[in-house]
Enzyme design. Structure first.
Site, PDB file in Angstrom:
ATOM      1  N   ILE A   6      -4.331   4.406   7.442  1.00  0.00           N
ATOM      2  CA  ILE A   6      -4.627   3.281   6.598  1.00  0.00           C
ATOM      3  C   ILE A   6      -5.139   2.236   7.546  1.00  0.00           C
ATOM      4  CG2 ILE A   6      -4.091   1.771   5.127  1.00  0.00           C
ATOM      5  CD1 ILE A   6      -3.878   4.375   3.927  1.00  0.00           C
ATOM      6  N   HIS A  63      10.873   0.426   7.638  1.00  0.00           N
ATOM      7  CA  HIS A  63      12.117   0.114   8.516  1.00  0.00           C
ATOM      8  C   HIS A  63      12.680  -0.882   7.871  1.00  0.00           C
ATOM      9  CE1 HIS A  63      12.648  -2.817  12.289  1.00  0.00           C
ATOM     10  NE2 HIS A  63      13.298  -1.739  12.337  1.00  0.00           N
ATOM     11  N   ALA A  88       0.793   4.216   6.767  1.00  0.00           N
ATOM     12  CA  ALA A  88       0.693   2.865   6.199  1.00  0.00           C
ATOM     13  C   ALA A  88       1.345   1.894   6.698  1.00  0.00           C
ATOM     14  CB  ALA A  88       0.857   2.743   4.754  1.00  0.00           C
ATOM     15  N   LYS A 143     -10.902  -5.207   9.330  1.00  0.00           N
ATOM     16  CA  LYS A 143     -10.740  -6.125  10.562  1.00  0.00           C
ATOM     17  C   LYS A 143     -10.776  -5.505  11.989  1.00  0.00           C
ATOM     18  CE  LYS A 143      -8.094  -9.541   7.617  1.00  0.00           C
ATOM     19  NZ  LYS A 143      -8.611  -9.144   6.384  1.00  0.00           N
ATOM     20  N   LYS A 198       0.168  -6.516   9.636  1.00  0.00           N
ATOM     21  CA  LYS A 198      -1.164  -6.962   9.067  1.00  0.00           C
ATOM     22  C   LYS A 198      -1.405  -8.322   9.028  1.00  0.00           C
ATOM     23  CE  LYS A 198      -0.577  -2.903   5.962  1.00  0.00           C
ATOM     24  NZ  LYS A 198       0.848  -2.870   5.869  1.00  0.00           N
ATOM     25  N   ILE A 235       0.893  -1.268  -0.102  1.00  0.00           N
ATOM     26  CA  ILE A 235       0.194   0.110  -0.210  1.00  0.00           C
ATOM     27  C   ILE A 235       0.994   1.277   0.143  1.00  0.00           C
ATOM     28  CG2 ILE A 235      -1.570   1.345   1.438  1.00  0.00           C
ATOM     29  CD1 ILE A 235      -2.753  -1.030  -0.076  1.00  0.00           C
TER      30      ILE A 235
END
Length: 606
Positions: free
Chosen positions: A402, A311, A360, A406, A364, A290
């Site tokens: 973002i 990172h 972002a 969920k 995830k 993304i």
């Protein structure tokens, strides 16, 4: 043979054909016996016509055309060249010679030249069509769409000796084309006949050549084609092609994205430019699927500086090189940093003073975060808090988080941490001049951790393809589509909102696996099995996009909706997060209790 010598031979051949045309015209005019009084005129008229004719043929570029592909354009050029030749020659003869050339001879010369010179050109096309038949090693292709694009594709496939496929039939919904032949290829029916045509003609490949129709219509055709064993190909949308030029290279495999049937997004370019152009823009997680797409789509809006923060050094290096190649004049600043490091974040904000932030960066992967809950909390909660506090402290104008579907009534630690991140930015918005908003959407096709690459890998290894549950459904959209809507939602920000993207209809994961197997040329259950592995920790059968208390409102964009901002006490939230911070390393369930204290709808019990 060199081009020059070849052209010389063709010019000499045409001069002979012109001489023959004039001779035949005189013989017909005088019933095969040319009077002595006209013999000199015939010779002179022939000579003048030959010289003028060769000049006219050169002028009309008749020697620069590939006659194997002759069409109506070449017919018109021949007509122009012949009319010019005959008219100029006739008036020269009137000026030079008496008696005057009979007008009937002038007309017959014109007729003869059109027929003879035209035939000399088109005989190459006839020869090519006669001997250009399907080779035994070529696969049979059915072309869906007998319009301009389909005709160009049929022409390319028929006459390209390197083509691995050969067109044997068309399908078109226009009833006037039914049972007609186009490029020697029959139109055998409409889309409702696709399955029958594929079976009766042993079709190996179906090529969808309808680049100007909507994606929804293409999706409907693909759904029909899925019931055949033929491999599916497609021509990209007409905007992706060079105008008037369609080649074999433009044909690509049908992809999962084509099955979604979602048309391109209309975005407000002026609205986006107003808050991005000339601004320092920071994208966290810029090396991710993304984040990197955000970089690609924000760069054309001419930000003052684009800060790529991540990172992982390799992913940041890759996206930096790509953006620099595409936008060489854009000021790009790659930054290797961890959002969990507050002091490093302050240093970045102090140095670059970003005005627009797209956050972002996040963990995830649902099952992986269930095994590593502390890392999910540190990155998704504390990392978001760090970046948001810096945005407030250094007077950023806009902060876009973002988020994910969920986060709604979460059953996973990942979803719960993203819900806490939403609460953080909503609470910050109440006390800050910065506009804090979140954009919530479902799964994106092709992202890291997405089920699609996993399925493709299993198919490449020969199967089986594993699906967790036969009833599991998910919302899907493409990465570019999601990012376009994220950027557009940022233009609507007033502060505190959670924007929800229109994800279309939910898709059954087992159907997705079935489609991928078929698109790969295999038959589910015969060539490749689908196995059910059971729901993994943190997963649920379906996802939701909105909390009941948020409500749902419209925006000026038909694919973006907005949930009402919730009143969240910053001090109360800070105390709860402080408690979470103290118990984060606990492995005996206390961390889950602290998360549930922040997100009452969190149903994971650890």
């Amino acid at each position: 043979m060199k081009l020059g010598s070849k052209k010389t031979i063709l010019v000499l051949l045409d001069m002979v054909l012109i001489w023959i045309s004039v001779m035949i015209a005189y013989l017909l005019r005088f019933e095969l016996h040319i009077p002595a009084a006209y013999m000199r005129q015939w010779i002179e008229y022939s000579a003048i016509s030959m010289v003028v004719g060769s000049a006219c043929l050169v002028y009309f570029k008749m020697y620069r055309r590939v006659w194997e592909y002759a069409s109506i354009g070449e017919v018109i050029s021949i007509f122009k060249a012949v009319v010019a030749t005959c008219t100029l020659s006739y008036f020269i003869m009137i000026w030079l010679h008496e008696p005057r050339v009979p007008f009937a001879v002038y007309v017959r010369v014109m007729e003869n030249m059109i027929l003879i010179i035209g035939a000399s050109r088109f005989i190459w096309r006839v020869v090519r069509d006669k001997y250009n038949k399907k080779q035994s090693n070529q696969r049979k292709a059915l072309i869906i769409g007998a319009g301009d694009c389909g005709i160009l594709i049929a022409k390319e496939l028929k006459y390209n000796s390197n083509s691995p496929v050969y067109p044997v039939a068309f399908v078109d919904d226009d009833p006037s084309k039914y049972k007609h032949f186009i490029m020697g290829v029959p139109v055998l029916g409409d889309r409702n006949e696709i399955i029958r045509i594929v079976e009766t003609n042993d079709i190996d490949e179906v090529i969808i050549a309808m680049p100007s129709v909507s994606k929804l219509e293409v999706s409907e055709i693909i759904t029909i084609c899925k019931h055949t064993k033929a491999k599916m190909k497609i021509i990209p949308r007409i905007n992706d092609l060079i105008e008037g030029k369609v080649t074999i290279n433009a044909i690509r495999d049908v992809q999962v994205e084509d099955l979604l049937g979602r048309d391109p997004i209309n975005i407000d370019l002026d609205g986006i430019a107003n808050y991005v152009q000339g601004k320092v823009v920071l994208i966290t997680g810029a090396g991710g699927s993304i984040g990197s797409e955000l970089c690609r789509q924000i760069a054309p809006f001419h930000p003052k500086k684009l800060i790529l923060l991540g990172h992982g050094e390799n992913s940041i290096y890759v996206i930096e090189k790509e953006i620099h190649r595409l936008f060489p004049t854009l000021h790009i600043e790659p930054v290797i940093a961890d959002v969990q490091d507050l002091e490093r974040m302050k240093e970045v904000f102090q140095t670059f003073q970003p005005k627009v932030i797209f956050h972002a960066a996040a963990h995830k992967h649902v099952p992986l975060m269930e095994r590593n809950p502390a890392e999910a909390i540190k990155n998704n909660v504390f990392g978001t808090r760090n970046v948001a506090e810096c945005a407030h402290q250094f007077n950023a104008e806009r902060f876009v988080l973002i988020s994910t579907d969920k986060a709604v009534n979460p059953t996973s630690i990942m979803g719960a941490t993203k819900r806490i991140a939403e609460q953080i930015i909503q609470s910050m918005d109440l006390v800050s001049q910065t506009k804090f908003v979140a954009v919530r959407f479902g799964n994106v096709l092709g992202s890291r951790g997405s089920v699609i690459p996993h399925f493709k890998e299993q198919i490449a290894l020969g199967g089986p393809v594993t699906v967790t549950h036969p009833e599991m459904v998910r919302y899907f959209m493409t990465i570019p589509e999601a990012v376009q809507l994220v950027i557009q939602a940022g233009a609507f920000a007033k502060g505190g909102e959670i924007f929800v993207l229109d994800m279309g209809e939910p898709v059954k994961i087992v159907d997705l696996a079935t489609d991928l197997i078929r698109l790969s040329g295999f038959e589910p259950g015969i060539d490749m099995e689908i196995q059910f592995s059971g729901i993994r920790p943190g997963e649920k059968l379906y996802e939701e996009l909105l909390l009941s208390e948020e409500g749902l409102g419209n925006t000026s964009h038909d694919r973006i909706f907005v949930g009402s901002p919730l009143k969240i006490s910053q001090s109360e939230l800070a105390l709860k997060i402080l408690r979470l911070e103290k118990v984060i390393t606990d492995k005996h369930g206390t961390v889950y209790e602290a998360v549930k204290h922040l997100v009452p709808s969190f149903s994971n019990v650890g």
